[in-house]
Design an enzyme around this catalytic site. Structure first.
Site, short mmCIF file in Angstrom:
data_model
loop_
_atom_site.label_atom_id
_atom_site.label_comp_id
_atom_site.label_asym_id
_atom_site.label_seq_id
_atom_site.Cartn_x
_atom_site.Cartn_y
_atom_site.Cartn_z
N HIS A 1 0.86 -1.19 0.00
CA HIS A 1 0.00 0.00 0.00
C HIS A 1 0.90 1.24 0.00
O HIS A 1 2.14 1.11 -0.03
CB HIS A 1 -0.94 -0.03 1.22
CG HIS A 1 -0.22 -0.31 2.51
ND1 HIS A 1 0.66 0.58 3.08
CD2 HIS A 1 -0.21 -1.40 3.31
CE1 HIS A 1 1.14 0.06 4.20
NE2 HIS A 1 0.65 -1.15 4.36
N SER B 1 -1.51 -3.61 5.60
CA SER B 1 -2.02 -4.64 4.69
C SER B 1 -3.27 -5.27 5.29
O SER B 1 -4.17 -5.70 4.58
CB SER B 1 -0.96 -5.72 4.47
OG SER B 1 0.22 -5.11 4.00
N ARG B 2 -3.33 -5.33 6.62
CA ARG B 2 -4.46 -5.97 7.29
C ARG B 2 -5.77 -5.17 7.13
O ARG B 2 -6.84 -5.72 7.38
CB ARG B 2 -4.17 -6.15 8.78
CG ARG B 2 -3.08 -7.16 9.05
CD ARG B 2 -2.75 -7.18 10.53
NE ARG B 2 -1.49 -7.84 10.79
CZ ARG B 2 -1.35 -9.15 10.97
NH1 ARG B 2 -2.39 -9.92 10.96
NH2 ARG B 2 -0.16 -9.67 11.18
N LEU C 1 -2.04 3.13 7.53
CA LEU C 1 -2.12 2.17 6.43
C LEU C 1 -1.49 0.86 6.86
O LEU C 1 -0.44 0.84 7.51
CB LEU C 1 -1.43 2.72 5.18
CG LEU C 1 -2.07 3.97 4.58
CD1 LEU C 1 -1.38 4.34 3.26
CD2 LEU C 1 -3.57 3.80 4.35
N GLN D 1 7.36 -15.74 11.73
CA GLN D 1 7.00 -14.66 12.64
C GLN D 1 5.51 -14.66 13.00
O GLN D 1 5.03 -13.78 13.68
CB GLN D 1 7.41 -13.31 12.06
CG GLN D 1 6.63 -12.84 10.85
CD GLN D 1 7.28 -11.60 10.24
OE1 GLN D 1 8.31 -11.66 9.59
NE2 GLN D 1 6.66 -10.44 10.47
N GLY E 1 1.87 3.12 2.21
CA GLY E 1 2.88 3.17 3.28
C GLY E 1 4.17 2.51 2.81
O GLY E 1 5.27 3.07 2.95
N HIS E 2 4.04 1.32 2.21
CA HIS E 2 5.24 0.65 1.68
C HIS E 2 5.89 1.51 0.59
O HIS E 2 7.10 1.62 0.52
CB HIS E 2 4.85 -0.69 1.04
CG HIS E 2 4.33 -1.72 1.99
ND1 HIS E 2 3.03 -2.13 2.00
CD2 HIS E 2 4.96 -2.43 2.96
CE1 HIS E 2 2.87 -3.06 2.93
NE2 HIS E 2 4.01 -3.26 3.53
O1 PAF Z 1 7.22 -5.46 8.76
C1 PAF Z 1 7.10 -6.45 8.03
O2 PAF Z 1 6.38 -6.43 7.02
C2 PAF Z 1 7.83 -7.74 8.38
O3 PAF Z 1 7.88 -7.92 9.76
C3 PAF Z 1 9.25 -7.82 7.77
C4 PAF Z 1 10.15 -6.73 8.33
C5 PAF Z 1 9.15 -7.67 6.26
C6 PAF Z 1 9.87 -9.16 8.08
O4 PAF Z 1 9.12 -10.22 7.56
#
Ligand code: PAF
Length: 282
Positions: free
Chosen positions: A34, A188-189, A186, A61, A36-37
């Protein structure tokens, strides 16, 4: 934009950039990109000779299998956005490519007390998984600078600790939170919210922003409680934690004059969707 699927190809690509003495900017992501990225990517593109972005939903994670299964994915749209933003290469490996000997790891990262509070408490193992994947990505991409969004305020502190304890030579660049016009951070969720939940979601930022004013003549405790009360009053919303902490140690503060830098970090369930946000008090 080069699309790289294999570790060998990435190693070759990076070696070529290093031979040309190109500065590498790196934005690690889990996709479902989005604005933000894209703001991180734009910063990397303007700072660096070459920008590499990873798109990898890292299973190690996620402490909740449903969360992993429902995590939004849209590679086609991600690649389009990245190409449009001037990215040089995207690394989008499979899980097997990233973890050829399996995802289990004996290595315990030293992440400090910053990894034990808040997300560390509510998502056991989460930061070990983040450290595992980010370390592997840093070893492969060998970036000069890596960019992370401040929405994940705690993640940045933990990654800085990991970089220190693992002696990795990379500059971590923290970038400001991007918000929708109505204030929602913003994420993704956000795609997982129903229309009704999305309509109510800005209440998280509204309550936090309002509390900055409120905090000027109220105690830390009163400020904390009023934020929780206000958000919990919204249908379908439930605060998982709200902690007012020292921005460097991430340990809770009890008085406003305890630290020159104070931030409030919040996690809210909006229906089944877990949203996080934060606000600066000092
Ligand atoms: O912030 C994220 O999207 C994730 O934690 C990352 C840093 C890409 C690691 O998987």
């Amino acid at each position: 934009m080069q699309i790289i699927r294999s570790v060998d190809e990435l190693i070759g690509y990076v070696a070529m950039q290093k031979n040309h003495h190109h500065e590498i900017g790196f934005v690690p992501t889990m996709g479902a990109l989005h604005a933000g990225h894209i703001s991180l990517v734009e910063r990397a593109v303007s700072d660096s000779d070459v920008t590499i972005v990873s798109v990898f939903v890292n299973p190690t994670q996620f402490n909740n299998p449903t969360d992993l299964a429902t995590y939004p994915r849209d590679e086609e749209s991600d690649f389009k956005l990245l190409a449009g933003a001037g990215v040089s290469a995207v690394f989008a490996p499979s899980v097997e490519e990233m973890y050829p000997s399996g995802t289990a790891s004996d290595h315990v990262f030293e992440l400090g007390t910053a990894a034990e509070v808040m997300e560390g408490k509510y998502r056991p193992g989460h930061f070990q998984g983040v450290a595992q994947v980010v370390k592997r990505l840093f070893e492969l991409v060998r970036p000069d600078k890596a960019y992370f969004g401040e929405k994940d305020f705690q993640q940045i502190a933990v990654i800085r600790n990991m970089v220190k304890s693992e002696h990795i030579d990379v500059e971590i660049v923290a970038c400001p939170i991007k918000r929708a016009d109505d204030g929602l951070a913003l994420s993704s969720r956000n795609q997982l919210l129903t229309a009704e939940q999305r309509r109510r979601a800005p209440e998280i930022h509204s309550a936090l922003a309002w509390s900055v004013e409120y905090s000027r003549d109220h105690s830390v405790r009163a400020t904390h409680d009023s934020v929780v009360e206000r958000i919990d009053a919204v249908p379908e919303m439930k605060v998982e934690y709200f902690e007012i902490v020292d921005a460097r140690t991430l340990l809770p503060v009890e008085e406003w004059d305890e630290s020159p830098e104070i931030v409030g970090c919040i996690t809210v369930y909006n229906g089944k969707v877990r949203l996080i946000d934060n606000i600066r008090y000092r």
